[in-house]
Design a protein around this motif. Structure first.
Motif, PDB file in Angstrom:
ATOM      1  N   ALA A  55      -6.521  23.402  49.489  1.00 54.56           N
ATOM      2  CA  ALA A  55      -7.330  22.793  48.431  1.00 54.56           C
ATOM      3  C   ALA A  55      -7.899  23.842  47.488  1.00 54.56           C
ATOM      4  O   ALA A  55      -7.873  23.679  46.261  1.00 54.56           O
ATOM      5  CB  ALA A  55      -8.457  21.969  49.060  1.00 54.56           C
ATOM      6  N   ARG A  56      -8.402  24.934  48.053  1.00 55.37           N
ATOM      7  CA  ARG A  56      -8.962  25.997  47.214  1.00 55.37           C
ATOM      8  C   ARG A  56      -7.877  26.629  46.348  1.00 55.37           C
ATOM      9  O   ARG A  56      -8.088  26.889  45.160  1.00 55.37           O
ATOM     10  CB  ARG A  56      -9.613  27.049  48.101  1.00 55.37           C
ATOM     11  CG  ARG A  56     -10.179  28.235  47.335  1.00 55.37           C
ATOM     12  CD  ARG A  56     -10.773  29.268  48.265  1.00 55.37           C
ATOM     13  NE  ARG A  56     -11.150  30.466  47.547  1.00 55.37           N
ATOM     14  CZ  ARG A  56     -12.299  30.639  46.903  1.00 55.37           C
ATOM     15  NH1 ARG A  56     -13.180  29.657  46.900  1.00 55.37           N
ATOM     16  NH2 ARG A  56     -12.577  31.762  46.281  1.00 55.37           N
ATOM     17  N   PHE A  83     -14.743  22.330  36.633  1.00 54.11           N
ATOM     18  CA  PHE A  83     -13.975  21.765  37.737  1.00 54.11           C
ATOM     19  C   PHE A  83     -13.674  22.828  38.795  1.00 54.11           C
ATOM     20  O   PHE A  83     -13.735  22.552  40.004  1.00 54.11           O
ATOM     21  CB  PHE A  83     -12.664  21.164  37.221  1.00 54.11           C
ATOM     22  CG  PHE A  83     -12.800  19.754  36.710  1.00 54.11           C
ATOM     23  CD1 PHE A  83     -12.925  18.703  37.593  1.00 54.11           C
ATOM     24  CD2 PHE A  83     -12.805  19.487  35.356  1.00 54.11           C
ATOM     25  CE1 PHE A  83     -13.047  17.404  37.143  1.00 54.11           C
ATOM     26  CE2 PHE A  83     -12.922  18.195  34.875  1.00 54.11           C
ATOM     27  CZ  PHE A  83     -13.045  17.146  35.772  1.00 54.11           C
ATOM     28  N   ARG A  84     -13.355  24.028  38.336  1.00 53.03           N
ATOM     29  CA  ARG A  84     -13.020  25.092  39.294  1.00 53.03           C
ATOM     30  C   ARG A  84     -14.230  25.469  40.145  1.00 53.03           C
ATOM     31  O   ARG A  84     -14.122  25.629  41.370  1.00 53.03           O
ATOM     32  CB  ARG A  84     -12.507  26.306  38.524  1.00 53.03           C
ATOM     33  CG  ARG A  84     -11.966  27.414  39.400  1.00 53.03           C
ATOM     34  CD  ARG A  84     -11.222  28.453  38.578  1.00 53.03           C
ATOM     35  NE  ARG A  84     -12.086  29.148  37.642  1.00 53.03           N
ATOM     36  CZ  ARG A  84     -12.035  28.957  36.304  1.00 53.03           C
ATOM     37  NH1 ARG A  84     -11.171  28.111  35.777  1.00 53.03           N
ATOM     38  NH2 ARG A  84     -12.837  29.635  35.518  1.00 53.03           N
ATOM     39  N   GLY A  85     -15.399  25.579  39.533  1.00 50.02           N
ATOM     40  CA  GLY A  85     -16.603  25.906  40.296  1.00 50.02           C
ATOM     41  C   GLY A  85     -16.990  24.804  41.262  1.00 50.02           C
ATOM     42  O   GLY A  85     -17.349  25.063  42.427  1.00 50.02           O
ATOM     43  N   ALA A  86     -16.915  23.536  40.823  1.00 50.47           N
ATOM     44  CA  ALA A  86     -17.269  22.427  41.716  1.00 50.47           C
ATOM     45  C   ALA A  86     -16.298  22.333  42.883  1.00 50.47           C
ATOM     46  O   ALA A  86     -16.693  22.063  44.030  1.00 50.47           O
ATOM     47  CB  ALA A  86     -17.277  21.117  40.931  1.00 50.47           C
ATOM     48  N   LEU A 132     -24.905  16.788  49.402  1.00 45.84           N
ATOM     49  CA  LEU A 132     -24.434  17.870  48.547  1.00 45.84           C
ATOM     50  C   LEU A 132     -23.452  17.353  47.496  1.00 45.84           C
ATOM     51  O   LEU A 132     -23.491  17.768  46.323  1.00 45.84           O
ATOM     52  CB  LEU A 132     -23.772  18.947  49.405  1.00 45.84           C
ATOM     53  CG  LEU A 132     -23.239  20.172  48.654  1.00 45.84           C
ATOM     54  CD1 LEU A 132     -24.382  20.905  47.950  1.00 45.84           C
ATOM     55  CD2 LEU A 132     -22.515  21.116  49.602  1.00 45.84           C
ATOM     56  N   VAL A 133     -22.589  16.418  47.891  1.00 45.68           N
ATOM     57  CA  VAL A 133     -21.672  15.809  46.922  1.00 45.68           C
ATOM     58  C   VAL A 133     -22.440  15.046  45.860  1.00 45.68           C
ATOM     59  O   VAL A 133     -22.140  15.128  44.655  1.00 45.68           O
ATOM     60  CB  VAL A 133     -20.670  14.884  47.648  1.00 45.68           C
ATOM     61  CG1 VAL A 133     -19.856  14.076  46.648  1.00 45.68           C
ATOM     62  CG2 VAL A 133     -19.741  15.695  48.531  1.00 45.68           C
ATOM     63  N   LEU A 134     -23.470  14.293  46.265  1.00 48.27           N
ATOM     64  CA  LEU A 134     -24.276  13.552  45.301  1.00 48.27           C
ATOM     65  C   LEU A 134     -24.981  14.492  44.336  1.00 48.27           C
ATOM     66  O   LEU A 134     -25.012  14.251  43.112  1.00 48.27           O
ATOM     67  CB  LEU A 134     -25.287  12.688  46.053  1.00 48.27           C
ATOM     68  CG  LEU A 134     -26.238  11.853  45.177  1.00 48.27           C
ATOM     69  CD1 LEU A 134     -25.453  10.862  44.336  1.00 48.27           C
ATOM     70  CD2 LEU A 134     -27.267  11.125  46.050  1.00 48.27           C
ATOM     71  N   ILE A 138     -24.449  14.673  40.263  1.00 53.53           N
ATOM     72  CA  ILE A 138     -25.556  14.550  39.315  1.00 53.53           C
ATOM     73  C   ILE A 138     -25.595  15.751  38.374  1.00 53.53           C
ATOM     74  O   ILE A 138     -25.845  15.607  37.160  1.00 53.53           O
ATOM     75  CB  ILE A 138     -26.889  14.400  40.082  1.00 53.53           C
ATOM     76  CG1 ILE A 138     -26.913  13.078  40.838  1.00 53.53           C
ATOM     77  CG2 ILE A 138     -28.079  14.488  39.123  1.00 53.53           C
ATOM     78  CD1 ILE A 138     -28.131  12.912  41.727  1.00 53.53           C
ATOM     79  N   TYR A 139     -25.319  16.930  38.905  1.00 52.93           N
ATOM     80  CA  TYR A 139     -25.360  18.139  38.073  1.00 52.93           C
ATOM     81  C   TYR A 139     -24.190  18.162  37.078  1.00 52.93           C
ATOM     82  O   TYR A 139     -24.386  18.453  35.888  1.00 52.93           O
ATOM     83  CB  TYR A 139     -25.324  19.377  38.961  1.00 52.93           C
ATOM     84  CG  TYR A 139     -25.246  20.669  38.182  1.00 52.93           C
ATOM     85  CD1 TYR A 139     -26.367  21.191  37.549  1.00 52.93           C
ATOM     86  CD2 TYR A 139     -24.043  21.365  38.073  1.00 52.93           C
ATOM     87  CE1 TYR A 139     -26.304  22.355  36.824  1.00 52.93           C
ATOM     88  CE2 TYR A 139     -23.962  22.536  37.356  1.00 52.93           C
ATOM     89  CZ  TYR A 139     -25.089  23.041  36.734  1.00 52.93           C
ATOM     90  OH  TYR A 139     -25.019  24.211  36.013  1.00 52.93           O
ATOM     91  N   HIS A 140     -22.998  17.876  37.543  1.00 52.20           N
ATOM     92  CA  HIS A 140     -21.821  18.003  36.682  1.00 52.20           C
ATOM     93  C   HIS A 140     -21.618  16.810  35.756  1.00 52.20           C
ATOM     94  O   HIS A 140     -20.848  16.916  34.797  1.00 52.20           O
ATOM     95  CB  HIS A 140     -20.567  18.191  37.543  1.00 52.20           C
ATOM     96  CG  HIS A 140     -20.522  19.518  38.243  1.00 52.20           C
ATOM     97  ND1 HIS A 140     -20.330  20.712  37.576  1.00 52.20           N
ATOM     98  CD2 HIS A 140     -20.650  19.835  39.558  1.00 52.20           C
ATOM     99  CE1 HIS A 140     -20.331  21.710  38.444  1.00 52.20           C
ATOM    100  NE2 HIS A 140     -20.525  21.214  39.652  1.00 52.20           N
TER     101      HIS A 140
END
Length: 658
Positions: A55-56, A83-86, A132-134, A138-140
């Protein structure tokens, strides 16, 4: 398209090298000579590492600078960086939280033969990952993020920064949006959805929050089902968006290649025309070929239509896939499709039932036929027309005939779906035969003649024809009649029967080269060779006259009033005849006057016979002679009286003063 697929496959292969090595090690660990518990634990950890590394690697390669997403999906660098950072953060979090939670839930960690389980710890780790996903969403998905600015169609795009600007400001926090997420060919409904991206984002965040609440309150199965469905739906959406973007790029590339082909055609046409002419005037720019402007205009039209068709097709496939993901029960659809609506007779004593599924099949066939009728030109412009001669008549004939065939097949399939076979259709046609034979005889005749026109092609789109007393350019061949545009820009609708049974003159059936004829007469004492040479020089100096076929000038007749010559020149298109004839006639008048060649005009003498003597004497008297008692006064002056200008009469004007 081929380059993009090859690059994608090579990137996936490159990103899966180390994960494949770890998967092989996991298989070896599970089959090793050590205890089974140790082998299973090692295999699980290695498989998890392989999945995380895969995945990475895929995310890093896909969203890297100048990578596949930026190059082929036209994603701006700021969005791809986001997208790459997330992806990196979520991948590491999954490795750190979900792998231990799996091990503790399934008891793969054992001591002294006893499996160690920790459901509370596993649940805590899973909830931590969901939170953490939530937070990441919210951030992105905040309004000022690069992704939201890219999706918002109201944000103006900026030209990409140059290399010098990037070197001067390597860490510039300014977000530059250089491309639209919908591409060059988008749809109005997609723009409508993009304008409401904030509302959709709130619904997505609320969806994730509901999953967390379900999982926190113990509804584990519902939370896992919602999570699995959401992830699969997101994957379907991303694949559909990527396919749409790739298809949009292919359509835009084909449109640009069509425009480039038109420019090449224009250049080669100008070069060949220049080689066929002796001279060109200062304002003699080469006119484009007939129909090329329509071709260029049609390129953008079929590109938009094809993009719309691809969008609806991808949307239909995506909705069907989402229905399968969320478990729409096939049994329910089967029960609904078998619901009886009415019965029909097939000629036997028993009547056949027509169910809802049959009606849906018939409607699907009709919709498919209507879609093919509407988008037939678009599909052929994208595929077939590039391999055919650049002839509008051939293309129109192919499209029209294929439309008739598609519509006929769709109607037959639809009738067969509701159990109306050819036998029942024949009965209906036999019942209507008398009415068709008498009432619609002319319409059927014109329809058959239209098919003959498309197959035999005595006329084509763009031809100059004369049928009856109508002369003009063929604009369109319809089912019943053909539209002709005459010289006054009037649309003349001529029935197709007139072209088959009547007398037809096609001025451009072989080619579009037309002859310009100019007749003139010069004095008898003129030099014939000089006149012929001067006429040929004038014709060859015009920038619309072709050198092949060559112009000719002939002495056709020695008439009573002078020598009659004929000048014949050829132009490449019927629309150039009027302007060329005007320029050549004007040049003949000026050059003949300079050369001293007299253009003769007819001189006629009229002899009056049987006129009385009194009338003859009156006609011989000058107009200024005075008549006295009906006779000429011999004492009158022989010169005309002087002309005296009458003094103007000025009316008195009295101005009243107050």
């Amino acid at each position: 398209m081929k380059r993009a697929l090859r690059s994608l496959l090579l990137g996936l292969v490159w990103a899966s090298i180390w994960p494949s090595y770890l998967a092989v090690l996991a298989l070896a660990a599970s089959l090793g000579p050590w205890p089974r518990s140790t082998g299973v634990l090692a295999a699980t950890i290695l498989n998890a590492l392989a999945l995380g590394l895969l995945a990475r690697g895929v995310l890093t390669w896909f969203f890297k600078p100048e990578g596949w997403a930026e190059r082929y999906l036209e994603m701006p660098p700021s969005a791809s960086r986001q997208f790459r950072g997330a992806g990196r953060v979520l991948t590491l979090a999954a490795m750190a939280m979900l792998v231990p939670a799996y091990l503790f839930l399934h008891g793969e960690i054992s001591h002294d033969g006893r499996a160690l389980t920790a459901p509370a710890l596993a649940r805590f780790l899973i909830l931590g990952f969901e939170i953490l996903v939530l937070a990441s969403m919210i951030y992105h998905l905040r309004p000022s993020s690069a992704l939201m600015l890219w999706i918002n169609p109201d944000v103006p795009t900026e030209p990409p920064a140059s290399a010098d600007v990037k070197a001067a400001h390597p860490a510039s926090p300014v977000i530059s949006i250089t491309r639209s997420p919908l591409g060059a060919v988008d749809s109005a409904w997609a723009t409508w959805f993009c304008r409401r991206a904030r509302t959709i984002n709130r619904l997505i965040i609320a969806y994730v929050a509901i999953i967390i609440l379900f999982d926190y309150n113990g509804y584990t199965f519902a939370a896992r089902r919602l999570t699995l469905g959401g992830v699969e739906s997101l994957v379907v959406f991303m694949i559909a968006w990527g396919v749409h973007r790739v298809i949009g790029r292919v359509i835009a590339w084909r449109a640009r290649s069509g425009l480039l082909t038109y420019r090449i055609w224009s250049w080669t046409g100008a070069a060949s025309l220049l080689s066929n002419r002796q001279q060109r005037g200062a304002s003699g720019a080469t006119a484009p070929r007939a129909g090329t402007v329509d071709v260029v205009a049609d390129e953008g039209e079929w590109a938009v239509r094809l993009a719309r068709l691809s969008t609806f097709t991808i949307l239909a496939i995506g909705l069907a896939t989402l229905g399968w993901i969320w478990g729409i029960d096939p049994t329910l659809l089967k029960i609904l499709s078998e619901r009886q609506l009415w019965t029909v007779s097939d000629g036997s004593p028993e009547r056949m039932p027509v169910v809802l599924g049959d009606v849906v099949k018939g409607m699907t066939a009709i919709l498919a036929g209507a879609a093919l009728w509407r988008y037939m030109t678009t599909l052929f412009s994208f595929t077939l027309f590039r391999k055919m001669p650049d002839d509008p008549g051939i293309r129109f004939a192919v499209v029209t005939l294929c439309r008739y065939v598609a519509l006929g097949v769709a109607v037959i399939v639809a009738l067969e779906s509701v159990h109306l076979g050819l036998a029942q259709i024949g009965v209906i046609l036999a019942a209507l035969g008398v009415g068709l034979g008498f009432g619609l005889q002319e319409i059927v005749s014109n329809f058959v003649c239209g098919i003959i026109l498309l197959l035999e092609r005595p006329i084509r789109i763009g031809d100059i024809v004369t049928v009856g007393e109508t002369t003009g350019k063929v604009d369109r061949i319809n089912i019943r009649a053909t539209m002709i545009i005459n010289g006054d820009n009037q649309c003349m609708i001529v029935p197709n029967r007139e072209f088959i049974t009547g007398k037809l003159v096609n001025w451009t059936h072989k080619d579009k080269i037309m002859r310009v004829s100019i007749k003139l007469s010069v004095a008898h004492d003129s030099n014939v060779d000089q006149v012929v040479k001067l006429l040929l020089t004038i014709a060859q100096s015009d920038f619309d006259v072709l050198s092949k076929p060559a112009s000719s000038a002939l002495l056709e007749e020695i008439g009573e009033m002078g020598l009659k010559f004929g000048l014949y020149a050829f132009v490449a298109d019927p629309g150039l005849v009027g302007g060329t004839k005007h320029r050549i006639s004007k040049a003949i008048q000026e050059r003949f006057a300079q050369a001293g060649i007299v253009i003769s005009s007819p001189i006629r003498e009229i002899t009056l016979a049987g006129i009385p003597d009194e009338l003859t004497r009156i006609l011989d008297v000058p107009r200024w002679a005075q008549m006295v008692g009906g006779r000429v006064d011999p004492g009158a002056d022989g010169s005309p009286p002087p002309h005296v200008v009458d003094a103007p009469v000025v009316a008195d004007r009295r101005v009243s003063q107050n």
